[in-house]
Every structure is written in C-alpha cells, then in structure tokens.
Design a protein around this motif. Structure first.
Motif, PDB file in Angstrom:
ATOM      1  N   UNK A  49       0.841  -1.196   0.000  1.00  0.00           N
ATOM      2  CA  UNK A  49       0.000   0.000   0.000  1.00  0.00           C
ATOM      3  C   UNK A  49       0.880   1.252   0.000  1.00  0.00           C
ATOM      4  N   UNK A  50       1.948   1.231   0.780  1.00  0.00           N
ATOM      5  CA  UNK A  50       2.885   2.365   0.790  1.00  0.00           C
ATOM      6  C   UNK A  50       3.468   2.600  -0.595  1.00  0.00           C
ATOM      7  N   UNK A  65      11.796  12.347  -0.112  1.00  0.00           N
ATOM      8  CA  UNK A  65      12.650  12.514   1.068  1.00  0.00           C
ATOM      9  C   UNK A  65      12.328  13.735   1.914  1.00  0.00           C
ATOM     10  N   UNK A  66      11.660  14.735   1.336  1.00  0.00           N
ATOM     11  CA  UNK A  66      11.424  15.961   2.092  1.00  0.00           C
ATOM     12  C   UNK A  66       9.947  16.339   2.193  1.00  0.00           C
ATOM     13  N   UNK A  67       9.052  15.446   1.823  1.00  0.00           N
ATOM     14  CA  UNK A  67       7.623  15.717   2.010  1.00  0.00           C
ATOM     15  C   UNK A  67       7.292  15.554   3.490  1.00  0.00           C
ATOM     16  N   UNK A  68       6.643  16.530   4.108  1.00  0.00           N
ATOM     17  CA  UNK A  68       6.287  16.392   5.523  1.00  0.00           C
ATOM     18  C   UNK A  68       5.408  15.162   5.773  1.00  0.00           C
ATOM     19  N   UNK A  69       5.712  14.454   6.843  1.00  0.00           N
ATOM     20  CA  UNK A  69       4.919  13.302   7.281  1.00  0.00           C
ATOM     21  C   UNK A  69       4.438  13.576   8.700  1.00  0.00           C
ATOM     22  N   UNK A  70       3.151  13.375   8.921  1.00  0.00           N
ATOM     23  CA  UNK A  70       2.560  13.514  10.248  1.00  0.00           C
ATOM     24  C   UNK A  70       2.074  12.143  10.705  1.00  0.00           C
ATOM     25  N   UNK A  71       2.646  11.636  11.780  1.00  0.00           N
ATOM     26  CA  UNK A  71       2.203  10.379  12.376  1.00  0.00           C
ATOM     27  C   UNK A  71       1.214  10.723  13.484  1.00  0.00           C
ATOM     28  N   UNK A  72      -0.016  10.263  13.319  1.00  0.00           N
ATOM     29  CA  UNK A  72      -1.113  10.631  14.219  1.00  0.00           C
ATOM     30  C   UNK A  72      -1.566   9.406  15.000  1.00  0.00           C
ATOM     31  N   UNK A  73      -1.446   9.464  16.318  1.00  0.00           N
ATOM     32  CA  UNK A  73      -1.899   8.327  17.118  1.00  0.00           C
ATOM     33  C   UNK A  73      -3.412   8.361  17.280  1.00  0.00           C
ATOM     34  N   UNK A 102       7.317   4.277   6.318  1.00  0.00           N
ATOM     35  CA  UNK A 102       7.994   5.572   6.181  1.00  0.00           C
ATOM     36  C   UNK A 102       9.212   5.448   5.273  1.00  0.00           C
ATOM     37  N   UNK A 103       9.997   4.383   5.445  1.00  0.00           N
ATOM     38  CA  UNK A 103      11.176   4.181   4.594  1.00  0.00           C
ATOM     39  C   UNK A 103      10.793   4.114   3.118  1.00  0.00           C
ATOM     40  N   UNK A 104       9.752   3.358   2.812  1.00  0.00           N
ATOM     41  CA  UNK A 104       9.327   3.225   1.419  1.00  0.00           C
ATOM     42  C   UNK A 104       8.874   4.567   0.851  1.00  0.00           C
ATOM     43  N   UNK A 105       8.151   5.329   1.649  1.00  0.00           N
ATOM     44  CA  UNK A 105       7.693   6.635   1.162  1.00  0.00           C
ATOM     45  C   UNK A 105       8.867   7.590   0.986  1.00  0.00           C
TER      46      UNK A 105
END
Length: 371
Positions: A235-236, A278-286, A270-273
């Motif tokens: 999916x990633x 490499x510089x697109x912001x990622x927000x991990x939401x619990x 995250x690694x695959x994305x």
C-alpha cells in the motif's frame, strides 16, 4: 373489563412531517453535466484522468493490493466536485455500486452527496441529497433558490459506497465556470482507518478530512480503509506514486491490533515513502481514545503502548536527520467527554469529527509550512 391494547404499527413519518420527505425531484428542464468534463473539477481520485473511474487507488496497480483495500478503494470518501455556476436550482443524478447497509451510520453518510456554497475558507452547508432507503440509484434536488447569481459550489462524494455515475443538473440557461483555484497544487494525503474514511459521520462533509478541506484550501485525498488500513508495504508503494504531495498523514494505528504490528509496519512504511519523497512532511497521528479504555485495562495498555511506539519511531527518525516528520498525540482530540462523541465507543459522530478537525488544524498548518 378487558382493555384493548393497540399494537404499534409501521409509522410513515413523511406522512406527518413534510420536512422529512425525500425530495427526489429535479427540474424537468434541467441540463445534465458529466463532472469529469471541464469546467467542472473532480478531486480526491488521483487516477481519475487516466482511468476515468471514481476510485481512490488504481484499478491495476503495479503490485497486488490486499483484497480488502482493493475493494474499499471503490468507496468514494474524500472525493469532491467543484465548480462555479449561477444556476438557481441544482440537482444530482447518481448510480451507486450498492445501497446503504450499516445500521450505525446514516444512509446519507454512506451513499449521499452533500453541498457547500462559498469561497474557500468561507463555505457554508446547503443541503444533502435525498433518497429512499435501499436506493442504489437516485435523482435529488439539492437546492432551488429564487435568484440567479454566481456561486462557488462544492459537492462531497459518499463516504461508504462506490459511485459508478454522477450527473449534475443545472438550469438550462445557467452559466457554469471553473472553480476558484487552490492556494497550492500540493495535496494532503491521509492514510488510515474507518475513522479516516468517515465512519460514522451523518453526511460526507462531516468527516474530519472533509471539515479540514474547508479550512485548508488544498486538495485532500482520503485513503481511509475501513478495518483495513494496516500499513502494508504494498500500500505504501502505491501511495508514494501520488503526485504533488504536500503532506502525508499516517492515521492507521486503530487497525493494527497488537502493538508489535505497528512497531513492525510503521518504520517500513515511512522508509518506502521516503525513497521517493525525502522531504515531504509526514505527520504520524496516534489514535483517538476509545470508550472501553476507561473500563478495560487491556484496552488502555494497548492504546498507550502503540502511542509510545509511534512517538519513539518519529523521535528516532528525527535523531537520524529527518527534519520533515512530526508526531501528534491524538488521544485528547475528542476531549474529556470523548465517550459522548462516538456512535459505538470507537467511531466519531459529527461532534467527534468536528473536535478532531479543530484539534488538528494547527498541526496540519505547521507541517505544511515545512513543505
């Protein structure tokens, strides 16, 4: 003396309350438009231009998707039709892939379109499509006003059903023009669970991504997969093919089960994305709080452990030099009385989704500043 007991019978509420009648009418002189053609703009379906389908993932991806994800990709959550028009009346004609089937979510949220009018940042709700229970095809008038003037119109697609065809009905002499532009071509991609998808909003515009789309003038892509957002690597690999990403939100904890599952999947995802972005912001939401956590220590521990794992994963990446990743603790989003914000202890009502959106707006904007 025997007292006759009158049995409860079927109540036809529309007979007694005209405001609860279904408006399945449209102006006989309406002109019907295919929104896939200019000047209409359809958003939320990254592969629409190449495949022509209202679908959130490609029909034939380069790698095999999990069966549930592939099937749920036909649900049209997050899709929008945007345009400007001076039509005095607006209708939709819809053919769905099926009918509403969930008892704890309204048929309108599952299968309806809702309508907003106004410029970005100042959109106001107008109406929701009306249809009969069990319908998989319907025609519904959204509004009929007394004056003709140009309006910016946004229609939100159903959250929990597929849309095979939709047509937009306007006055015969109406002008139809392009929508007002987004502030940026950068897209906000939210990957997650049934909560992300919009279960159990009363109508499509009340999912938390839908609410945020009226506060942030960008295209939103809702990749919530009910019960099936589990962070699989395949999916990633598909999600990273979506062009012009401005922010990727990972909101899939609730589908991961045991804490070791998200410990295994989150770093790989995250690694695959990062290989492509490499510089697109990622927000991990619990995850938001579940009602059972207040009564069941095992549920409480599982939520706490998964949250710690996500926070630590993000902190580890930051320590290794990734300055474009953020963790946000979602446990307080519903507030102290969060148990009053769900239909079943898990899935938010409109109140719950509004609280989620209010709590997330600032962190979304902060992440976008790093774009």
């Amino acid at each position: 003396m025997e007292v006759e007991v009158k049995q409860a019978g079927k109540i036809d509420i529309a007979r007694y309350d005209k405001n609860l009648q279904t408006d399945t009418m449209a102006d006989e002189a309406a002109v019907w438009h295919d929104p896939r053609r200019a000047p209409f703009t359809v958003t939320g379906f990254p592969w629409l231009k190449t495949e022509g389908r209202y679908r959130r993932l490609p029909v034939r991806p380069d790698r095999k998707l999990p069966e549930a994800v592939d099937r749920l990709a036909d649900c049209t959550a997050g899709g929008q039709i945007r345009f400007s028009s001076d039509t005095a009346q607006l209708s939709v004609r819809v053919r769905l892939g099926g009918h509403a089937a969930m008892p704890h979510m309204t048929a309108l949220g599952q299968c309806g379109f809702d309508c907003y009018i106004g410029e970005p940042g100042n959109q106001r709700y107008v109406a929701t499509a009306s249809f009969k229970p069990g319908d998989s095809e319907y025609t519904s008038r959204l509004y009929r006003f007394g004056e003709k003037r140009m309006r910016h119109i946004t229609l939100n697609f159903p959250l929990y059903q597929g849309v095979e065809e939709v047509w937009i009905g306007t006055d015969e002499d109406a002008r139809v023009a392009e929508p007002l532009p987004y502030e940026s071509p950068g897209r906000i991609i939210i990957y997650g669970t049934s909560i992300t998808q919009g279960g159990c909003a009363n109508r499509p515009g009340m999912s938390y991504p839908g609410i945020l789309s009226r506060q942030i003038n960008r295209e939103f892509i809702n990749l919530g997969f009910s019960g099936s957002g589990k962070g699989e690597p395949e999916v990633a690999e598909v999600i990273r093919e979506i062009g012009n990403p401005a922010l990727l939100v990972l909101d899939y904890e609730a589908n991961t089960g045991e804490p070791e599952s998200i410990r295994a999947t989150l770093p790989v995802f995250i690694d695959l994305y990062r290989e492509k972005h490499p510089e697109v912001p990622i927000l991990v939401l619990s995850c938001i709080e579940f009602a059972a956590a207040g009564f069941d220590p095992a549920v409480r521990k599982k939520l706490d452990d998964r949250r710690v794992i996500q926070r630590q994963t993000v902190e580890d990446r930051i320590a290794k030099g990734d300055s474009f990743i953020t963790f946000f603790d979602g446990s307080a989003l519903l507030g102290e009385d969060g148990d009053e914000c769900t239909v079943d202890g898990i899935h938010p009502t409109d109140l719950g989704f509004k609280r989620m959106a209010d709590g997330l707006l600032q962190v979304f904007n902060r992440c976008l500043q790093a774009e």
